[in-house]
Scaffold this motif. Structure first.
Motif, PDB file in Angstrom:
ATOM      1  N   ILE A 228      95.665  30.588  20.578  1.00 47.52           N
ATOM      2  CA  ILE A 228      94.858  29.845  19.618  1.00 47.52           C
ATOM      3  C   ILE A 228      93.653  30.683  19.225  1.00 47.52           C
ATOM      4  O   ILE A 228      93.073  31.394  20.061  1.00 47.52           O
ATOM      5  CB  ILE A 228      94.392  28.489  20.205  1.00 47.52           C
ATOM      6  N   ILE A 229      93.311  30.641  17.936  1.00 44.20           N
ATOM      7  CA  ILE A 229      92.060  31.230  17.455  1.00 44.20           C
ATOM      8  C   ILE A 229      91.045  30.112  17.340  1.00 44.20           C
ATOM      9  O   ILE A 229      91.221  29.182  16.549  1.00 44.20           O
ATOM     10  CB  ILE A 229      92.247  31.920  16.084  1.00 44.20           C
ATOM     11  N   LEU A 230      89.995  30.178  18.128  1.00 44.14           N
ATOM     12  CA  LEU A 230      88.955  29.137  18.073  1.00 44.14           C
ATOM     13  C   LEU A 230      88.188  29.227  16.760  1.00 44.14           C
ATOM     14  O   LEU A 230      88.017  28.250  16.044  1.00 44.14           O
ATOM     15  CB  LEU A 230      87.989  29.288  19.239  1.00 44.14           C
ATOM     16  N   SER A 231      87.700  30.440  16.460  1.00 44.69           N
ATOM     17  CA  SER A 231      86.904  30.662  15.258  1.00 44.69           C
ATOM     18  C   SER A 231      86.597  32.146  15.163  1.00 44.69           C
ATOM     19  O   SER A 231      86.510  32.840  16.172  1.00 44.69           O
ATOM     20  CB  SER A 231      85.596  29.864  15.321  1.00 44.69           C
ATOM     21  N   SER A 232      86.406  32.620  13.946  1.00 44.87           N
ATOM     22  CA  SER A 232      85.939  33.991  13.745  1.00 44.87           C
ATOM     23  C   SER A 232      84.449  33.989  13.407  1.00 44.87           C
ATOM     24  O   SER A 232      83.899  35.009  13.007  1.00 44.87           O
ATOM     25  CB  SER A 232      86.721  34.653  12.600  1.00 44.87           C
ATOM     26  N   MET A 233      83.802  32.849  13.594  1.00 52.01           N
ATOM     27  CA  MET A 233      82.410  32.691  13.154  1.00 52.01           C
ATOM     28  C   MET A 233      81.485  32.248  14.279  1.00 52.01           C
ATOM     29  O   MET A 233      80.505  31.546  14.052  1.00 52.01           O
ATOM     30  CB  MET A 233      82.338  31.688  12.000  1.00 52.01           C
ATOM     31  N   ILE A 234      81.784  32.657  15.505  1.00 54.91           N
ATOM     32  CA  ILE A 234      80.959  32.235  16.635  1.00 54.91           C
ATOM     33  C   ILE A 234      79.724  33.121  16.746  1.00 54.91           C
ATOM     34  O   ILE A 234      79.817  34.348  16.758  1.00 54.91           O
ATOM     35  CB  ILE A 234      81.774  32.242  17.938  1.00 54.91           C
ATOM     36  N   GLU A 235      78.577  32.491  16.813  1.00 51.01           N
ATOM     37  CA  GLU A 235      77.313  33.202  16.984  1.00 51.01           C
ATOM     38  C   GLU A 235      76.410  32.399  17.902  1.00 51.01           C
ATOM     39  O   GLU A 235      76.816  31.376  18.443  1.00 51.01           O
ATOM     40  CB  GLU A 235      76.647  33.455  15.629  1.00 51.01           C
ATOM     41  N   GLY A 236      75.199  32.862  18.106  1.00 49.46           N
ATOM     42  CA  GLY A 236      74.286  32.183  19.018  1.00 49.46           C
ATOM     43  C   GLY A 236      74.113  32.947  20.312  1.00 49.46           C
ATOM     44  O   GLY A 236      74.479  34.121  20.428  1.00 49.46           O
ATOM     45  N   ASP A 237      73.544  32.292  21.309  1.00 46.90           N
ATOM     46  CA  ASP A 237      73.223  32.917  22.586  1.00 46.90           C
ATOM     47  C   ASP A 237      74.487  33.318  23.349  1.00 46.90           C
ATOM     48  O   ASP A 237      75.435  32.530  23.480  1.00 46.90           O
ATOM     49  CB  ASP A 237      72.389  31.959  23.431  1.00 46.90           C
ATOM     50  N   THR A 238      74.510  34.535  23.862  1.00 48.87           N
ATOM     51  CA  THR A 238      75.693  35.057  24.541  1.00 48.87           C
ATOM     52  C   THR A 238      76.037  34.266  25.796  1.00 48.87           C
ATOM     53  O   THR A 238      77.212  33.980  26.059  1.00 48.87           O
ATOM     54  CB  THR A 238      75.495  36.541  24.894  1.00 48.87           C
ATOM     55  N   ALA A 239      75.034  33.905  26.577  1.00 54.37           N
ATOM     56  CA  ALA A 239      75.287  33.146  27.805  1.00 54.37           C
ATOM     57  C   ALA A 239      75.902  31.788  27.501  1.00 54.37           C
ATOM     58  O   ALA A 239      76.836  31.339  28.173  1.00 54.37           O
ATOM     59  CB  ALA A 239      73.987  32.982  28.591  1.00 54.37           C
ATOM     60  N   GLN A 240      75.401  31.118  26.466  1.00 49.34           N
ATOM     61  CA  GLN A 240      75.965  29.833  26.070  1.00 49.34           C
ATOM     62  C   GLN A 240      77.387  29.996  25.541  1.00 49.34           C
ATOM     63  O   GLN A 240      78.250  29.147  25.777  1.00 49.34           O
ATOM     64  CB  GLN A 240      75.071  29.182  25.013  1.00 49.34           C
ATOM     65  N   CYS A 241      77.627  31.107  24.855  1.00 48.03           N
ATOM     66  CA  CYS A 241      78.965  31.405  24.356  1.00 48.03           C
ATOM     67  C   CYS A 241      79.942  31.577  25.520  1.00 48.03           C
ATOM     68  O   CYS A 241      81.072  31.074  25.476  1.00 48.03           O
ATOM     69  CB  CYS A 241      78.927  32.670  23.506  1.00 48.03           C
ATOM     70  N   ALA A 242      79.507  32.252  26.577  1.00 47.38           N
ATOM     71  CA  ALA A 242      80.353  32.441  27.759  1.00 47.38           C
ATOM     72  C   ALA A 242      80.664  31.106  28.420  1.00 47.38           C
ATOM     73  O   ALA A 242      81.801  30.843  28.826  1.00 47.38           O
ATOM     74  CB  ALA A 242      79.665  33.382  28.746  1.00 47.38           C
ATOM     75  N   SER A 243      79.665  30.242  28.510  1.00 48.47           N
ATOM     76  CA  SER A 243      79.853  28.924  29.116  1.00 48.47           C
ATOM     77  C   SER A 243      80.845  28.089  28.309  1.00 48.47           C
ATOM     78  O   SER A 243      81.722  27.423  28.863  1.00 48.47           O
ATOM     79  CB  SER A 243      78.504  28.196  29.199  1.00 48.47           C
ATOM     80  N   PHE A 244      80.727  28.156  26.997  1.00 53.26           N
ATOM     81  CA  PHE A 244      81.618  27.419  26.099  1.00 53.26           C
ATOM     82  C   PHE A 244      83.068  27.885  26.264  1.00 53.26           C
ATOM     83  O   PHE A 244      83.994  27.072  26.374  1.00 53.26           O
ATOM     84  CB  PHE A 244      81.130  27.623  24.664  1.00 53.26           C
ATOM     85  N   HIS A 245      83.272  29.195  26.296  1.00 53.70           N
ATOM     86  CA  HIS A 245      84.625  29.721  26.437  1.00 53.70           C
ATOM     87  C   HIS A 245      85.234  29.389  27.809  1.00 53.70           C
ATOM     88  O   HIS A 245      86.428  29.095  27.909  1.00 53.70           O
ATOM     89  CB  HIS A 245      84.631  31.238  26.213  1.00 53.70           C
TER      90      HIS A 245
END
Length: 438
Positions: free
Chosen positions: A292-309
């Protein structure tokens, strides 16, 4: 299945799919004396007096090579600026190497050369621009009295503050002679074909390399507000603040906004992050993963991005949503890191380091890779982590929390042998993240 080997195969296919040379050759087609853009726009070469080629960015060398192979001796003159090491053998176009992400004197000299070339273009001439990610740093031509050293300091402080690439470019546009449509102004009244490799979320053309040939919608007030938001007004050179304040007060002109300047500019995005993500998806499916491709437009804080994934990976394990095991979760975009320590790293390695403790002991492998082959001021493109990373680190006497607090992701993964090194890829469409759950 071998998640680590599969991750390498997947990100390699993603990078291959956004090859700049192939992207230009499929977007700019010559048929005799007719030059045609992928959108159907036609240019009659017999009506054109001179052809000038300019550009800047980490993917610009192979883009320029494609233009040379298309037009050959029809090119009158050209000059491009690329990151050190991102070379290509060119015969008609001069290649200048300079620093990225913090600009240097060679970038300034290249910018001056590009302005000189564009100054020769007139009515009946054609300018072909090859713009890609990194082009903003490679076109440093600050307005007087701002110096290159002051602009270097500004860039470093914005990067460390966690400012987004959009914010960084809004500020840079308003202290520059090359950005925010200024190269379109320098080219006027020549016709321009502006070929772009997008390295920005949402493919906003005025943000790619700070939009040298694209109308700028931002203002001096926007630029000043960004510095205020990141508490940098008293940290950067007073000459920068004074210049922005003069702009806010209407004492100096805004970036070019006259529609007539851009009437003969033809913009064309030849490659973007979603193309890389789709190639990764296809490869993952071939390898047997439910993808699955979640999105090609993910931005924001890297740590929060890691938590989300990691949360999505947990959901896959727990409920089989949004895809069942074996699963491959793909995303693209560009996150930011607020630098608090003195370590060495980049947003992709930071992502892997932040997600490592979250997935410890679980059948998950995760990687984040810069498609340009460079993550921060390092020779790595990113890093890979899995459910054994923290344990392996402890066995080597490494405390991951200390490395996280010091933003020292490079040395952490270097000790583990888990850096991803692709070398210069000569492309740049932001980052690709790959999470495998087995």
């Amino acid at each position: 299945m071998n998640p680590r080997e599969d991750i390498k195969a997947i990100y390699s296919k993603a990078i291959e799919a956004v090859d700049p040379y192939k992207a230009v050759r499929s977007s700019l087609i010559r048929e005799g004396n007719v030059l045609r853009l992928i959108d159907g726009t036609v240019f009659n070469l017999s009506d054109i007096k001179n052809i000038y080629v300019v550009g800047a960015g980490k993917a610009t060398a192979p883009m320029a090579k494609a233009v040379e192979d298309i037009l050959g001796d029809s090119i009158s003159q050209g000059v491009i600026a690329v990151k050190y090491g991102y070379r290509e053998n060119l015969s008609r176009i001069a290649l200048r190497e300079a620093a990225h992400p913090v600009p240097d004197e060679n970038g300034l000299k290249a910018s001056q050369e590009i302005i000189d070339v564009l100054g020769r273009a007139g009515e009946g001439d054609l300018v072909i621009s090859c713009i890609s990610g990194g082009g903003s740093a490679l076109l440093p031509y600050p307005v007087e009295p701002i110096t290159l050293a002051q602009k270097q300091d500004l860039t470093q402080k914005l990067l460390k503050s966690g400012a987004s690439i959009k914010e960084l470019n809004v500020v840079r546009k308003h202290i520059s002679r090359t950005k925010g449509g200024n190269l379109a102004l320098a080219s006027y009244p020549a016709t321009v074909i502006n070929l772009m490799m997008s390295d920005v979320v949402g493919d906003d053309m005025d943000i790619i390399a700070s939009g040298p040939f694209v109308p700028d919608e931002s203002t001096y007030m926007d630029a000043l507000s960004i510095l205020q938001r990141h508490n940098l007004v008293k940290e950067v050179a007073p000459s920068i603040i004074h210049h922005l304040e003069k702009g806010v007060n209407g004492e100096i002109p805004e970036t070019p906004k006259d529609k007539h300047i851009f009437e003969k500019v033809h913009n064309c995005i030849v490659a973007s992050n979603i193309i890389a993500c789709m190639a990764a998806y296809t490869k993952a499916c071939e390898l047997g993963y439910n993808s699955i491709i979640l999105s090609s437009m993910i931005e924001g804080d890297t740590a929060q991005c890691a938590s989300f994934h990691s949360a999505i990976a947990f959901e896959v394990i727990k409920t089989g949503n949004p895809v069942k095991i074996p699963a491959c979760i793909i995303s693209g975009g560009e996150t930011t890191v607020v630098v608090k320590g003195n370590g060495l790293g980049g947003r992709n390695m930071e992502f892997a380091m932040q997600i490592a403790p979250l997935i410890e002991g679980l059948p998950i492998a995760a990687a984040s890779v810069g498609t340009d082959g460079t993550d921060g001021p390092t020779d790595a493109a990113g890093a890979v982590a899995d459910g054994t990373t923290v344990t392996k680190a402890q066995q080597l006497g490494l405390n991951i929390d200390e490395y996280i607090n010091n933003n020292d992701s490079y040395h952490f993964f270097e000790a583990l042998g888990d850096l991803i090194k692709t070398g210069p890829t000569n492309t740049n469409v932001m980052d690709v993240r790959i999470i495998i759950v087995v």
